[in-house]
Structures are given as structure tokens and as C-alpha cells.
Design a protein around this motif. Structure first.
Motif, short mmCIF file in Angstrom:
data_model
loop_
_atom_site.label_atom_id
_atom_site.label_comp_id
_atom_site.label_asym_id
_atom_site.label_seq_id
_atom_site.Cartn_x
_atom_site.Cartn_y
_atom_site.Cartn_z
N CYS A 1 0.82 -1.21 0.00
CA CYS A 1 0.00 0.00 0.00
C CYS A 1 0.86 1.26 0.00
CB CYS A 1 -0.94 0.01 1.21
SG CYS A 1 -2.11 -1.37 1.22
N ALA A 2 1.90 1.28 0.83
CA ALA A 2 2.77 2.45 0.90
C ALA A 2 3.98 2.34 -0.02
CB ALA A 2 3.25 2.65 2.34
N ASN A 3 4.18 1.18 -0.63
CA ASN A 3 5.32 0.96 -1.55
C ASN A 3 6.66 1.28 -0.89
OD1 ASN A 3 3.58 0.19 -3.63
ND2 ASN A 3 3.34 2.31 -4.31
N LEU A 4 6.80 0.87 0.35
CA LEU A 4 8.03 1.10 1.10
C LEU A 4 8.85 -0.18 1.19
CD1 LEU A 4 6.51 3.31 3.93
CD2 LEU A 4 8.07 4.09 2.14
N LEU A 5 10.14 0.00 1.40
CA LEU A 5 11.08 -1.12 1.36
C LEU A 5 11.16 -1.83 2.70
CD1 LEU A 5 13.34 -2.65 -0.22
CD2 LEU A 5 14.94 -0.94 0.65
N TYR A 6 11.16 -3.16 2.63
CA TYR A 6 11.39 -3.99 3.82
C TYR A 6 12.52 -4.96 3.51
CZ TYR A 6 10.76 -8.11 6.83
OH TYR A 6 10.98 -9.18 7.65
N ILE A 7 13.56 -4.94 4.33
CA ILE A 7 14.70 -5.84 4.19
C ILE A 7 14.76 -6.75 5.40
CG2 ILE A 7 17.21 -6.02 3.97
CD1 ILE A 7 17.23 -3.22 2.76
N SER A 8 14.78 -8.05 5.18
CA SER A 8 14.95 -8.99 6.29
C SER A 8 16.36 -9.57 6.24
CB SER A 8 13.90 -10.11 6.24
OG SER A 8 14.03 -10.87 5.05
N VAL A 9 16.98 -9.65 7.41
CA VAL A 9 18.32 -10.20 7.54
C VAL A 9 18.22 -11.45 8.41
CG1 VAL A 9 20.69 -9.78 8.27
CG2 VAL A 9 19.32 -7.89 7.36
N LEU A 10 18.54 -12.60 7.85
CA LEU A 10 18.38 -13.87 8.54
C LEU A 10 19.71 -14.30 9.14
CD1 LEU A 10 16.19 -15.76 5.91
CD2 LEU A 10 15.55 -13.95 7.51
N THR A 11 19.72 -14.52 10.45
CA THR A 11 20.91 -14.98 11.14
C THR A 11 20.63 -16.36 11.73
OG1 THR A 11 20.38 -14.07 13.33
CG2 THR A 11 21.38 -12.57 11.73
N SER A 12 21.63 -16.97 12.30
CA SER A 12 21.48 -18.34 12.78
C SER A 12 21.09 -18.37 14.26
CB SER A 12 22.80 -19.10 12.59
OG SER A 12 22.64 -20.47 12.86
N PRO A 13 20.00 -19.07 14.62
CA PRO A 13 19.06 -19.73 13.73
C PRO A 13 17.85 -18.86 13.43
CG PRO A 13 18.66 -20.44 15.97
CD PRO A 13 19.77 -19.42 16.04
N THR A 14 17.22 -19.07 12.28
CA THR A 14 15.92 -18.48 11.97
C THR A 14 15.01 -19.63 11.59
OG1 THR A 14 16.89 -16.39 11.21
CG2 THR A 14 14.65 -16.87 10.51
N THR A 15 14.10 -19.99 12.48
CA THR A 15 13.32 -21.21 12.29
C THR A 15 11.87 -21.01 12.72
OG1 THR A 15 13.97 -22.00 14.49
CG2 THR A 15 15.31 -22.71 12.63
N GLY A 16 11.05 -22.02 12.48
CA GLY A 16 9.68 -22.06 12.97
C GLY A 16 8.79 -20.97 12.40
N GLY A 17 7.93 -20.44 13.27
CA GLY A 17 6.93 -19.46 12.85
C GLY A 17 7.50 -18.16 12.33
N VAL A 18 8.71 -17.80 12.75
CA VAL A 18 9.34 -16.59 12.22
C VAL A 18 9.70 -16.78 10.75
CG1 VAL A 18 11.38 -15.10 12.41
CG2 VAL A 18 10.18 -15.83 14.47
N THR A 19 10.26 -17.96 10.42
CA THR A 19 10.55 -18.27 9.03
C THR A 19 9.27 -18.33 8.20
OG1 THR A 19 12.47 -19.57 9.70
CG2 THR A 19 11.66 -19.93 7.48
#
Length: 301
Positions: free
Chosen positions: A198-216
Motif C-alpha cells: 500500500c505504501a510501496n516502502l522497502l522492507y529488508i529482512s536479515v536472517l541470522t542463525s538460527p531463523t526457524t519455525g513461525g518466524v521463518t
């Protein structure tokens, strides 16, 4: 000296030696740590100077949320949000310990109220909204407070037209809060939809160890750009569960950042020492992007 007195003296001496050994062990644990990958003994002070990257093999060890903030945000520009927001125990959950006891222990150990820090700051002079999960707080698990803080951060970024960066480090949804924890997946994803679509704004996700379960399964994989640290463990279910379900052996590098990059689930693997530079260059290019909108959050109901 009687035999009883001699036995008592020996007992006291043994207790004193045990205390000394324990104190020396505590001091040693405070000065040194072991690399999870190569087993090298590392001096913690020097390790911190290298952003907790092993000096022997280059393996990326876990960082606290505050260390990550310090490494990314320009000095004296960090403004935290909702620092006092604290979890409760709606289900009165108990396993070996009460949930409230586990929370208290984690709060005392980390100095945080829950497993995420959120706020705004400048990254090489560029204003951003930043959320950083902390694995040291109950395995970075996502409960109601984590979901609420991240959602509030996203809504603020949408209103102010800020780029959003979330650094993920989590074991998944917090079982002690049951369905209330799982609800956060949908709540955060809905806020991200407004921010991105809707706002056309940028979202960057940075995955570190560990990234698992519901967050993934939610906001970690919804980034416009998805970055990861080298050899980071990223996945939904555990390796053993998948092998037993499929009844077949998985590749050795399964659920690593490199495996996901090869199969198109990541955009880039960035070593920790280059992360700030990579984000800065990305944001510099994005600053002049058209079509950005910000202000009121639309009512999607």
C-alpha cells in the motif's frame, strides 16, 4: 586431634577448594568461549572486536541484539520503542518451571523485557526503522510482546515513510503462549502488506542463525530483499522431523543459507563485517525510488 575433627577439617577444606574452582571457572567463562564450528578457544574481548566472527574459521557466532544495534546504527542516533512493554502469562503455563519464572530469569540475564529490540536510527546518515531479535532471550521465541513490538514498528515506519529492516534470530513461536503466539504471524504479515504493497516502502529482512519455525513461516521470508549471514541455519521444521516424514536422508548443507541461496530463497549472503556497507549502498539507491507513499495506514477491514 581426633579422627572426627580431622574428617571435619578435610570436609571444610574440600568445600573451600570447590568454591575457588567454581569462581575460577566463572572467570574463565567470562573471558573465553569456544567456536561452535571449529572448536577453537577464543578470547571474548577480541572476538567482540571482530563482531563475534571466529578468528580461526570465519564462523559467525551469535550476537546480542545490542551488539547488532551498535554495529549497524550510527553513534547516538538510536531511539528505542516500547522498552517497558513486558509479557504476561495468559495461559498460566507451566512445564518444569512456571512461565513467569522463565521470563524473570531471561529478563535478569539479558536486561531486556522480551526477545526483540525495536526503534529508529541512522545507518550511514539514512533514517531507518530497525527491529533486532535476541536469541539469548528464551531462544528468540516470538510471543505476544515480540509480535506487538514488531507490528508497532512496522506501522510507525509506514506512517513516517521509513525503510524497515528486521534482523531475525529465533527458534519460532513461543509455546508458552500457545495460539496467542501463533496469531502474531498473521498480525505482523498484515502490517507488512500495508507497508510494502500500500505504501510501496522497502522492507529488508536479515536472517541470522538460527531463523526457524513461525518466524521463518512469516515475516522472515517476506522481505523485498532477503539477506543472510554465511552458514546461517534457516528453516521451518527440524531436520530430523523432515527426514522422518519423508523417510529419506537430506543433504548435509540442508537448511543452510548457502543451500537456500542456491535454490532461490535468498537474495544475497553477506558476511557480518560487510552488512552495514551492503545495507547502506542498498538504501542509497532506494532513496530516489519513485511511488513511495506514507501517512495514514489504510483500513483493510
Amino acid at each position: 586431634m581426633s579422627i572426627l575433627a580431622w574428617i571435619e577439617d578435610r570436609r571444610k577444606l574440600k568445600l573451600m577448594n570447590m568454591r575457588v574452582d567454581h569462581q575460577q571457572s566463572d572467570v574463565s567463562q567470562g573471558l573465553w568461549t569456544r567456536c561452535e564450528n571449529c572448536g577453537a578457544i577464543l578470547y571474548i574481548k577480541r572476538l567482540k572486536e571482530h563482531q563475534r566472527v571466529c578468528l580461526e574459521c570465519g564462523y559467525h557466532l551469535q550476537m546480542s541484539s545490542q551488539e547488532r544495534i551498535d554495529s549497524l546504527i550510527d553513534s547516538n542516533t538510536w531511539k528505542p520503542f516500547n522498552e517497558t512493554l513486558s509479557p504476561c502469562d495468559p495461559l498460566q503455563f507451566r512445564d518444569q518451571k512456571n512461565y513467569t519464572e522463565r521470563l524473570k530469569m531471561a529478563q535478569e540475564r539479558t536486561g531486556l523485557q522480551d526477545a526483540v529490540q525495536t526503534g529508529t536510527g541512522l545507518l550511514d546518515g539514512i533514517p531507518i526503522a530497525l527491529g533486532v531479535m535476541d536469541f539469548n532471550f528464551m531462544g528468540g521465541s516470538m510471543g505476544s510482546v515480540v509480535g506487538e513490538k514488531i507490528t508497532r514498528l512496522i506501522e510507525y515506519a509506514t506512517q513516517k515513510g521509513l525503510t524497515l529492516i528486521l534482523i531475525c534470530a529465533s527458534g519460532g513461536a513461543r509455546m508458552q503462549e500457545g495460539i496467542l503466539s501463533l496469531m502474531q504471524m498473521a498480525k505482523i504479515s498484515a502490517a507488512l502488506y500495508v507497508h510494502q504493497s500500500c505504501a510501496n516502502l522497502l522492507y529488508i529482512s536479515v536472517l541470522t542463525s538460527p531463523t526457524t519455525g513461525g518466524v521463518t513461516a512469516s515475516f522472515a521470508m517476506l522481505g523485498d530483499l532477503i539477506l543472510a549471514e554465511p552458514k546461517a541455519l534457516i528453516g521451518f521444521a527440524g531436520r530430523r522431523v523432515i527426514e522422518q516424514t519423508l523417510n529419506e536422508e537430506l543433504p548435509k548443507d540442508f537448511q543452510t543459507a548457502e543451500y537456500l541461496l542456491y535454490h532461490g530463497l535468498l537474495d544475497l549472503i553477506v558476511p557480518r563485517s560487510f552488512l552495514k556497507q551492503a545495507l547502506s549502498e542498498t538504501l542509497t539507491i532506494y532513496k530516489d525510488a519513485p511511488f513511495k507513499k506514507f501517512g495514514m495506514i489504510p483500513n483493510l477491514v
